[in-house]
Scaffold this motif. Structure first.
Motif, short mmCIF file in Angstrom:
data_model
loop_
_atom_site.label_atom_id
_atom_site.label_comp_id
_atom_site.label_asym_id
_atom_site.label_seq_id
_atom_site.Cartn_x
_atom_site.Cartn_y
_atom_site.Cartn_z
N PHE A 60 0.93 -1.04 0.32
CA PHE A 60 -0.41 0.29 -0.31
C PHE A 60 1.06 1.31 -0.19
O PHE A 60 1.73 0.94 0.20
N VAL A 61 0.47 2.32 -0.79
CA VAL A 61 1.66 2.91 -0.42
C VAL A 61 0.58 4.56 -0.71
O VAL A 61 0.90 5.37 0.76
N ALA A 74 -7.45 4.01 -3.32
CA ALA A 74 -6.03 3.37 -2.84
C ALA A 74 -4.75 3.32 -3.64
O ALA A 74 -5.33 2.33 -5.12
N TYR A 75 -4.02 3.16 -4.23
CA TYR A 75 -2.81 2.94 -4.63
C TYR A 75 -1.82 2.23 -4.30
O TYR A 75 -1.04 1.88 -2.92
N ALA A 89 -11.78 4.24 -2.33
CA ALA A 89 -11.07 3.68 -0.93
C ALA A 89 -12.22 4.56 -0.25
O ALA A 89 -12.93 5.02 0.08
N GLU A 90 -11.96 2.90 1.24
CA GLU A 90 -13.05 4.22 2.35
C GLU A 90 -11.86 4.72 2.95
O GLU A 90 -11.29 4.96 4.15
N GLY A 113 -4.46 -1.07 -15.70
CA GLY A 113 -3.96 -1.12 -14.82
C GLY A 113 -4.29 -0.75 -13.77
O GLY A 113 -4.42 0.46 -12.88
N ARG A 114 -5.39 -1.06 -12.95
CA ARG A 114 -6.23 -1.45 -12.01
C ARG A 114 -6.27 -2.45 -11.11
O ARG A 114 -5.35 -3.58 -11.47
N VAL A 115 -6.23 -2.15 -10.13
CA VAL A 115 -6.30 -3.91 -8.92
C VAL A 115 -6.96 -3.78 -8.82
O VAL A 115 -8.03 -2.71 -8.13
N TYR A 116 -7.57 -5.12 -7.44
CA TYR A 116 -8.37 -5.35 -6.80
C TYR A 116 -7.96 -5.65 -5.45
O TYR A 116 -6.95 -6.73 -6.08
N ASP A 117 -8.01 -4.88 -4.43
CA ASP A 117 -7.39 -5.40 -3.31
C ASP A 117 -8.25 -6.07 -2.79
O ASP A 117 -9.97 -6.53 -3.07
N LYS A 118 -8.45 -6.67 -1.48
CA LYS A 118 -9.25 -7.53 -0.69
C LYS A 118 -10.98 -7.06 -0.47
O LYS A 118 -11.41 -7.48 -0.83
N TYR A 119 -10.54 -5.27 0.08
CA TYR A 119 -12.21 -5.05 -0.42
C TYR A 119 -12.86 -4.58 -1.63
O TYR A 119 -13.74 -4.14 -1.22
N ALA A 120 -12.06 -4.49 -3.21
CA ALA A 120 -13.00 -4.68 -3.53
C ALA A 120 -13.36 -6.26 -3.87
O ALA A 120 -14.49 -5.60 -4.79
N VAL A 121 -12.41 -7.31 -4.03
CA VAL A 121 -13.42 -8.32 -4.03
C VAL A 121 -14.51 -8.79 -2.94
O VAL A 121 -15.05 -8.72 -3.47
#
Length: 146
Positions: A60-61, A74-75, A89-90, A113-121
């Motif tokens: 996480f940045v 979130a980046y 982001a929350e 160029g996007r990511v899915y973190d656990k919250y997005a999943v």
């Protein structure tokens, strides 16, 4: 808020113009069906993109403005490159959800160029399940009460 006020004004104008209450209720129901169908399609598309993504680990940045939308995301740093998350982001629990320098298991979409973190999943899965349930209820109402 403006949308709700405009919607109420349109309903009142239809009522004044002599449109029957039955027709107004049917129109509102069809509008609701269309909105829920679009939400369902959005979450189906999100799950499809999630299924096509590849596993990665990233740190996480920061939380900053999205390059393609008007909300904060979130980046994450994945192999030296920063990628924004696909979902917002929350804002209220940022320190708890996004601790600095934490390493996350991510799903990365190479082309966008996007990511899915656990919250997005979690958002994709719960959104898909709840929209499926709501669409099912509307279909049931349409066929058995119409």
């Amino acid at each position: 808020m403006e949308f709700i006020i405009g919607f109420c004004i349109i309903i009142v104008l239809l009522f004044i113009a002599g449109v029957s209450v039955q027709t107004i209720i049917t129109g509102v129901f069809l509008l609701l069906c269309a909105v829920l169908a679009m939400i369902f399609i959005f979450f189906c598309y999100s799950l499809l993109l999630l299924a096509m993504s590849k596993k990665a680990e990233g740190a996480f940045v920061k939380v900053d403005k999205s390059p393609k939308a008007q909300f904060n995301v979130a980046y994450y740093n994945v192999k030296g490159e920063e990628y924004p998350c696909a979902f917002p982001a929350e804002p209220f629990f940022q320190k708890k959800f996004y601790p600095q320098n934490a390493v996350y298991r991510l799903r990365i979409l190479g082309k966008s160029g996007r990511v899915y973190d656990k919250y997005a999943v979690i958002t994709c899965i719960t959104g898909f399940l709840s929209s499926t349930a709501l669409v099912s209820v509307l279909v049931y109402i349409m066929f058995f009460y119409a």
